[in-house]
Design an enzyme around this catalytic site. Structure first.
Site, PDB file in Angstrom:
ATOM      1  N   LYS A 190       0.859  -1.032  -0.104  1.00  0.00           N
ATOM      2  CA  LYS A 190      -0.229   0.136   0.274  1.00  0.00           C
ATOM      3  C   LYS A 190       0.869   1.236   0.024  1.00  0.00           C
ATOM      4  O   LYS A 190       1.710   1.402   0.837  1.00  0.00           O
ATOM      5  CB  LYS A 190      -1.026   0.078   1.093  1.00  0.00           C
ATOM      6  CG  LYS A 190      -1.888   1.275   1.301  1.00  0.00           C
ATOM      7  CD  LYS A 190      -2.984   1.135   2.238  1.00  0.00           C
ATOM      8  CE  LYS A 190      -2.225   1.970   3.461  1.00  0.00           C
ATOM      9  NZ  LYS A 190      -2.265   3.443   3.506  1.00  0.00           N
TER      10      LYS A 190
ATOM     11  N   ASP B   4      -3.422   4.341  -2.465  1.00  0.00           N
ATOM     12  CA  ASP B   4      -4.295   4.635  -1.440  1.00  0.00           C
ATOM     13  C   ASP B   4      -4.232   6.337  -1.377  1.00  0.00           C
ATOM     14  O   ASP B   4      -3.837   6.904  -0.438  1.00  0.00           O
ATOM     15  CB  ASP B   4      -3.791   4.260  -0.056  1.00  0.00           C
ATOM     16  CG  ASP B   4      -4.748   4.670   1.282  1.00  0.00           C
ATOM     17  OD1 ASP B   4      -5.902   5.024   0.786  1.00  0.00           O
ATOM     18  OD2 ASP B   4      -4.338   4.662   2.308  1.00  0.00           O
ATOM     19  N   LEU B   5      -4.906   6.907  -2.673  1.00  0.00           N
ATOM     20  CA  LEU B   5      -5.030   8.541  -2.512  1.00  0.00           C
ATOM     21  C   LEU B   5      -6.306   8.955  -2.279  1.00  0.00           C
ATOM     22  O   LEU B   5      -6.532  10.206  -2.144  1.00  0.00           O
ATOM     23  CB  LEU B   5      -4.446   8.688  -4.061  1.00  0.00           C
ATOM     24  CG  LEU B   5      -2.966   8.296  -4.052  1.00  0.00           C
ATOM     25  CD1 LEU B   5      -2.754   8.848  -5.680  1.00  0.00           C
ATOM     26  CD2 LEU B   5      -2.120   8.838  -3.263  1.00  0.00           C
ATOM     27  N   LYS B   6      -7.428   8.232  -2.014  1.00  0.00           N
ATOM     28  CA  LYS B   6      -8.869   8.561  -1.347  1.00  0.00           C
ATOM     29  C   LYS B   6      -9.217   9.802  -2.169  1.00  0.00           C
ATOM     30  O   LYS B   6      -9.289  10.826  -1.840  1.00  0.00           O
ATOM     31  CB  LYS B   6      -8.453   8.818  -0.107  1.00  0.00           C
ATOM     32  CG  LYS B   6      -8.126   7.832   0.939  1.00  0.00           C
ATOM     33  CD  LYS B   6      -8.267   8.115   2.438  1.00  0.00           C
ATOM     34  CE  LYS B   6      -8.017   7.103   3.266  1.00  0.00           C
ATOM     35  NZ  LYS B   6      -6.505   6.677   3.356  1.00  0.00           N
TER      36      LYS B   6
ATOM     37  N   ASP C  96     -13.566  14.664  -5.423  1.00  0.00           N
ATOM     38  CA  ASP C  96     -13.571  15.811  -6.278  1.00  0.00           C
ATOM     39  C   ASP C  96     -15.011  15.666  -7.047  1.00  0.00           C
ATOM     40  O   ASP C  96     -15.661  14.616  -7.064  1.00  0.00           O
ATOM     41  CB  ASP C  96     -12.458  16.071  -7.243  1.00  0.00           C
ATOM     42  CG  ASP C  96     -12.080  17.540  -7.403  1.00  0.00           C
ATOM     43  OD1 ASP C  96     -13.244  18.280  -7.604  1.00  0.00           O
ATOM     44  OD2 ASP C  96     -10.901  17.829  -7.254  1.00  0.00           O
ATOM     45  N   ILE C  97     -15.187  16.677  -8.029  1.00  0.00           N
ATOM     46  CA  ILE C  97     -16.166  16.560  -8.873  1.00  0.00           C
ATOM     47  C   ILE C  97     -16.067  15.313  -9.926  1.00  0.00           C
ATOM     48  O   ILE C  97     -15.000  15.139 -10.047  1.00  0.00           O
ATOM     49  CB  ILE C  97     -16.676  17.710  -9.835  1.00  0.00           C
ATOM     50  CG1 ILE C  97     -15.388  18.120 -10.515  1.00  0.00           C
ATOM     51  CG2 ILE C  97     -16.888  18.970  -8.901  1.00  0.00           C
ATOM     52  CD1 ILE C  97     -15.747  19.387 -11.538  1.00  0.00           C
TER      53      ILE C  97
ATOM     54  N   THR D 179     -11.511   6.487  10.089  1.00  0.00           N
ATOM     55  CA  THR D 179     -11.619   6.154  11.695  1.00  0.00           C
ATOM     56  C   THR D 179     -11.500   7.376  12.485  1.00  0.00           C
ATOM     57  O   THR D 179     -11.392   7.291  13.671  1.00  0.00           O
ATOM     58  CB  THR D 179     -10.649   4.926  11.988  1.00  0.00           C
ATOM     59  OG1 THR D 179      -9.549   5.075  11.216  1.00  0.00           O
ATOM     60  CG2 THR D 179     -11.212   3.664  11.575  1.00  0.00           C
TER      61      THR D 179
ATOM     62  N   ARG E  14       2.919  -1.142  10.840  1.00  0.00           N
ATOM     63  CA  ARG E  14       3.821  -1.368  11.958  1.00  0.00           C
ATOM     64  C   ARG E  14       4.186  -2.755  12.459  1.00  0.00           C
ATOM     65  O   ARG E  14       5.235  -3.117  12.674  1.00  0.00           O
ATOM     66  CB  ARG E  14       3.368  -0.305  13.130  1.00  0.00           C
ATOM     67  CG  ARG E  14       3.725   0.817  12.686  1.00  0.00           C
ATOM     68  CD  ARG E  14       3.382   2.002  13.339  1.00  0.00           C
ATOM     69  NE  ARG E  14       1.884   2.038  13.182  1.00  0.00           N
ATOM     70  CZ  ARG E  14       0.956   3.013  13.752  1.00  0.00           C
ATOM     71  NH1 ARG E  14       1.473   3.894  14.871  1.00  0.00           N
ATOM     72  NH2 ARG E  14      -0.362   3.074  13.470  1.00  0.00           N
TER      73      ARG E  14
HETATM   74  O1  C5P Z   1       0.990   0.783  11.053  1.00  0.00           O
HETATM   75  P1  C5P Z   1      -0.631   0.279  11.022  1.00  0.00           P
HETATM   76  O2  C5P Z   1      -0.809  -1.362  10.773  1.00  0.00           O
HETATM   77  O3  C5P Z   1      -1.420   0.745  12.333  1.00  0.00           O
HETATM   78  O4  C5P Z   1      -1.009   1.062   9.527  1.00  0.00           O
HETATM   79  C1  C5P Z   1      -2.171   0.896   9.060  1.00  0.00           C
HETATM   80  C2  C5P Z   1      -2.337   1.547   7.822  1.00  0.00           C
HETATM   81  O5  C5P Z   1      -3.852   1.644   7.332  1.00  0.00           O
HETATM   82  C3  C5P Z   1      -1.935   3.131   7.739  1.00  0.00           C
HETATM   83  O6  C5P Z   1      -1.364   3.262   6.561  1.00  0.00           O
HETATM   84  C4  C5P Z   1      -3.179   3.950   7.852  1.00  0.00           C
HETATM   85  O7  C5P Z   1      -3.047   5.186   7.302  1.00  0.00           O
HETATM   86  C5  C5P Z   1      -4.295   3.022   7.202  1.00  0.00           C
HETATM   87  N1  C5P Z   1      -5.472   3.113   7.742  1.00  0.00           N
HETATM   88  C6  C5P Z   1      -6.100   2.849   9.022  1.00  0.00           C
HETATM   89  N2  C5P Z   1      -7.308   2.939   9.214  1.00  0.00           N
HETATM   90  C7  C5P Z   1      -8.242   3.421   8.176  1.00  0.00           C
HETATM   91  C8  C5P Z   1      -7.766   3.576   7.020  1.00  0.00           C
HETATM   92  C9  C5P Z   1      -6.578   3.352   6.669  1.00  0.00           C
HETATM   93  O8  C5P Z   1      -5.461   2.729   9.678  1.00  0.00           O
HETATM   94  N3  C5P Z   1      -9.575   3.373   8.417  1.00  0.00           N
END
Ligand code: C5P
Length: 230
Positions: A32, A59-61, A64-65, A120, A209
């Site tokens: 990702k 993952d650029l989410k 826009d229009i 989240t 992580r």
């Molecule tokens: O390090 P960790 O496992 O917490 O990383 C989770 C990844 O998923 C990060 O890139 C975070 O931005 C992404 N993410 C998230 N919760 C979301 C959407 C995306 O943790 N609801």
């Protein structure tokens, strides 16, 4: 759609990313790539990762229009990414235009297109008092997921704990918030192990992580893979 572990590459430069990938040796996982890395290193890095044989979730989410999202997605489709996403709050027309752009740009197999329902970082208080939305968080997630389905998208990003609802709607779920047993939760609130995510019916887990911060990254990746994919 096959179950897979996606590694969240939250690195600040391509050097850091490639240093991490070297540690995985012969393994070429699904990666990702998010805003931080993409806005620094750009499309060339994505092309290079594709040349090296990695699958990419960009993952650029987008939000826009419809016409702008259509044109942007045509460009992302031509990069050869395997998965990308939009905000469902952009509406059904925006999402279906995103899909059309991806199909045109990829000229072959269209990448998997996923919708973000509620971030989240959004909670009930923010929904009510800042966004002035009177529905519950859960109702908005369900309705946004249904809108994504109506627009022809493949699925949504959600917590593994919400994966059963998404499965009921016959959509793919991409679930972050994953930790190997014994690892620190860091800033995540509702977490799940890869094994629990599998049990709950997640299609893809996004792990950052627990793998990138491990002493032995290859062993951590293989543990996630075994728990989730076997
Ligand atoms: O390090 P960790 O496992 O917490 O990383 C989770 C990844 O998923 C990060 O890139 C975070 O931005 C992404 N993410 C998230 N919760 C979301 C959407 C995306 O943790 N609801």
């Amino acid at each position: 759609m096959g179950k897979a572990v996606i590694i969240a590459c939250d690195f600040s430069s391509r050097e850091e990313l490639f240093g991490f990938l070297d540690k995985l040796g012969e393994y070429k996982p699904f990666l990702k790539v998010g805003m931080e890395l993409y806005y620094k290193e750009g499309p060339e890095m994505v092309r290079e990762l594709k040349r090296r044989g990695y699958k990419i979730f960009l993952d650029l989410k987008l939000h826009d229009i419809p016409n702008t999202v259509y044109k942007a997605m045509r460009n992302l489709g031509s990069l050869g990414v395997d998965m990308t996403n939009v905000h469902a709050s952009g509406g059904i027309k925006m999402m279906s235009e995103a899909k059309r752009g991806l199909l045109e740009g990829s000229k072959g197999e269209a990448p998997i297109l996923i919708a973000v329902t509620q971030l989240t970082s959004t909670d009930a208080d923010m929904l009510k008092n800042e966004l002035l939305i009177g529905e519950t968080l859960e109702n908005t997630v369900r309705t946004y997921a249904l809108n994504a389905k109506k627009a022809g998208l493949d699925g949504v990003v959600c917590s593994p704990l919400e994966a059963p609802i998404i499965k009921e709607l016959d959509l793919v779920s991409v679930t972050p918030g994953i930790r190997l047993a014994g690892d620190s939760k860091d800033d995540q609130k509702r977490i799940s192990t890869p094994a629990l995510a599998k049990e709950l019916g997640s299609t893809y887990i996004v792990v950052g992580r627990s793998i990138t911060g491990a002493e032995d990254v290859k062993a951590a990746y293989l543990r996630c893979k075994k728990e989730f994919e076997d």
